[in-house]
Design an enzyme around this catalytic site. Structure first.
Site, PDB file in Angstrom:
ATOM      1  N   LYS A  16      60.620  95.168  81.679  1.00 51.55           N
ATOM      2  CA  LYS A  16      60.254  94.843  82.878  1.00 51.55           C
ATOM      3  C   LYS A  16      59.791  96.549  83.227  1.00 51.55           C
ATOM      4  CE  LYS A  16      64.376  96.420  82.659  1.00 51.55           C
ATOM      5  NZ  LYS A  16      64.755  95.859  81.017  1.00 51.55           N
ATOM      6  N   LYS A  18      56.188  97.282  81.732  1.00 51.75           N
ATOM      7  CA  LYS A  18      55.649  97.132  81.511  1.00 51.75           C
ATOM      8  C   LYS A  18      54.505  96.582  83.069  1.00 51.75           C
ATOM      9  CE  LYS A  18      52.272  93.309  80.111  1.00 51.75           C
ATOM     10  NZ  LYS A  18      51.348  93.291  78.795  1.00 51.75           N
ATOM     11  N   GLY A  40      64.973 101.932  78.572  1.00 50.29           N
ATOM     12  CA  GLY A  40      63.710 102.371  77.637  1.00 50.29           C
ATOM     13  C   GLY A  40      62.205 101.458  77.658  1.00 50.29           C
ATOM     14  N   GLN A 223      67.945  97.058  82.704  1.00 48.90           N
ATOM     15  CA  GLN A 223      68.588  96.305  81.402  1.00 48.90           C
ATOM     16  C   GLN A 223      68.225  94.437  82.311  1.00 48.90           C
ATOM     17  OE1 GLN A 223      70.657  99.294  82.881  1.00 48.90           O
ATOM     18  NE2 GLN A 223      70.337  99.703  80.893  1.00 48.90           N
TER      19      GLN A 223
END
Ligand code: GDP
Ligand code: IMO
Ligand code: MG
Length: 438
Positions: A16, A18, A40, A223
């Site tokens: 996500k 990226k 992260g 998430q």
């Protein structure tokens, strides 16, 4: 206008960060709408690599607003550390904005997360132990504090004193753990508020203002759908709503303001933490993918569990998030695989099902039914167009699109920003939708 939501469609870590970074190049405002520093998000461009946890993946351009919205559980200490990490790397972070309504995640939330996980023993969720669940619990039981409260010393003192009293009962009576003191905590968190207050504002109001000016707004989920508290593999989920609907609640915008919902996935599946994972490969295939793709958690460093692409999961994600397009990352990872598999349905007690069951036991009992496609041997890391893909890689991508019912907007052949191949110009599509609906 326009607005696009980026949603993880599997169990998180789909890339996500990226894709958000990629789409952010053309955006004016980038908004994180839920979760906290459990996330992260890795971003690579120009030979540099960053890992972000609470700060949106648009922070690299100070001309853009990077908003931490109300739906996020906000750990001020972690955000200050993240700001320092970025500033030390030469990033101008002045575009950051923080919602005055975001819930504050305190150090005692982290302690409770750790105590709870340890007490669960074999039934542990495998949380990141960052206090995410306990902070959302306090939000929903209406005993939390919000960012605005950090700036009001009297209110902070009164409420934090009461809250610490309650937490100490939990620490001492339930877990036999040491009590904590309110006074230093009040000073500490008031101090964080003072350090961060120049970023704090009513971000819903600001997003609305930007949309009215015709600016492009990008919502970045953390998430993934299968970790959603309502639509994921409960109780092995996180405590927020990563689905696209979470963006409207978590940022204070109406659903009518959003044109496109981009589902992000990898060409395979990964999961960190406990819980069902029907296509998991605990074997040399899983190990091979993990090593090729360096599948280790950005936040906790844990090895990620690996499995084949699951079209049942993806159709579930497409429905509950109203996905309009798909981004497929990590196509390069399959170079050299003789065959690749896709789960198209499950066999559950002699029945073939094409939906994702709610019951945990059904999920553990479900046997994936696979389609096996020929793989490709070519290195595709330099592919820049669809036409350059080897036929078998193209067939695989087309099959993912067919099985999910989603058009592919981008596919990626490496972690770098430039390794993203665009098939559909999402901003253009979203802009046209705004004009057509005007
Ligand atoms: P997020 O949480 O969804 O932002 O994803 P993470 O950053 O946690 O994990 C995705 C991982 O895949 C990161 O290490 C990325 O650098 C990497 N990645 C993203 N896209 C690609 C790709 O197309 N190819 C490869 N090989 N790695 C990718
Ligand atoms: P990004 O945004 C992958 C998982 C944890 C655990 C469960 C609950 O990088 O995709 P929590 O700490 O949220 O209470 O843990 O959710 N989890 C993630 N897995 N990527 C993430 O974020 C995750 N954030 C939480 O491993 O299984
Ligand atoms: Mg991640």
């Amino acid at each position: 206008m326009p607005a696009i939501v980026v949603v993880g469609s599997q169990w998180g870590d789909e890339g996500k960060g990226k894709i958000t970074d990629f789409l952010a190049q053309e955006a004016d405002v980038i908004v994180r709408y839920q979760g906290g520093n459990n996330a992260g998000h890795s971003i690579s461009f120009g030979g540099k690599k960053f890992a972000l946890h609470s700060i949106p993946s648009g922070i690299f351009d100070p001309a853009k607003l990077s908003i931490i919205a109300n739906g996020v559980v906000f750990n001020p200490q972690a955000v200050l550390e993240e700001l320092k990490y970025l500033q030390d790397a030469g990033v101008d972070t002045s575009g950051l904005r923080i919602s005055d309504r975001a819930q504050v995640l305190f150090s005692f939330h982290k302690t409770i997360d750790e105590l709870q996980e340890n007490a669960r023993g074999a039934a542990k969720i495998g949380t990141t132990k960052n206090g995410i669940g306990p902070a959302y619990v306090d939000k929903y039981k209406r005993s939390g504090l919000r960012v605005a409260d950090l700036l009001d010393k009297d209110y902070l003192t009164k409420r934090l004193t009461e809250i610490v009293e309650e937490k100490n009962l939990i620490f001492t009576k339930l877990y036999n753990a040491p009590a904590i003191e309110a006074a230093p905590l009040i000073e500490e968190y008031y101090g964080y508020g003072q350090q961060l207050k120049r970023y704090v504002m009513d971000t819903s109001y600001q997003i609305d203002k930007e949309l009215r000016k015709g600016k492009k707004v990008l919502f970045e989920g953390a998430q993934g759908v299968m970790l959603d508290i309502d639509h994921g593999t409960y109780p092995y989920v996180t405590s927020s709503n990563p689905i696209a609907g979470g963006a409207t609640i978590g940022a204070g915008v109406g659903p009518s303001k959003i044109q496109e919902v981009l589902g992000v996935c990898k060409a395979y599946t990964s999961r960190v933490g406990e819980g069902p994972f029907p296509t998991e490969q605990i074997n040399e295939i899983g190990d091979k993918i993990r090593e090729i793709a360096h599948e280790y958690g950005v936040t906790t460093g844990r090895p990620r569990r690996i499995g084949w692409f699951d079209a049942v999961v993806m159709r579930h994600a497409a429905r509950v998030s109203g996905l309009t397009k798909l981004s497929v990352n990590c196509m390069d990872v399959f170079s050299g695989f003789e065959t690749v598999k896709i789960c198209v349905a499950y066999k559950l007690h002699d029945e073939i099902i094409k939906y994702y069951p709610a019951s945990l036991q059904d999920l553990y009992d479900a046997e994936p039914i696979y389609e096996e496609l020929p793989g490709w041997s070519e290195d595709i890391t330099n592919v820049g167009t669809l036409e350059e893909l080897p036929q078998n890689a193209l067939n695989y991508l087309n099959r993912l699109s067919e099985l999910t019912g989603l058009e592919i907007a981008t596919f990626a052949v490496g972690p770098e920003r430039d390794a993203t191949v665009v098939l559909k110009d999402l901003w253009k599509i979203a802009e046209e939708e705004v004009i057509n609906n005007a």
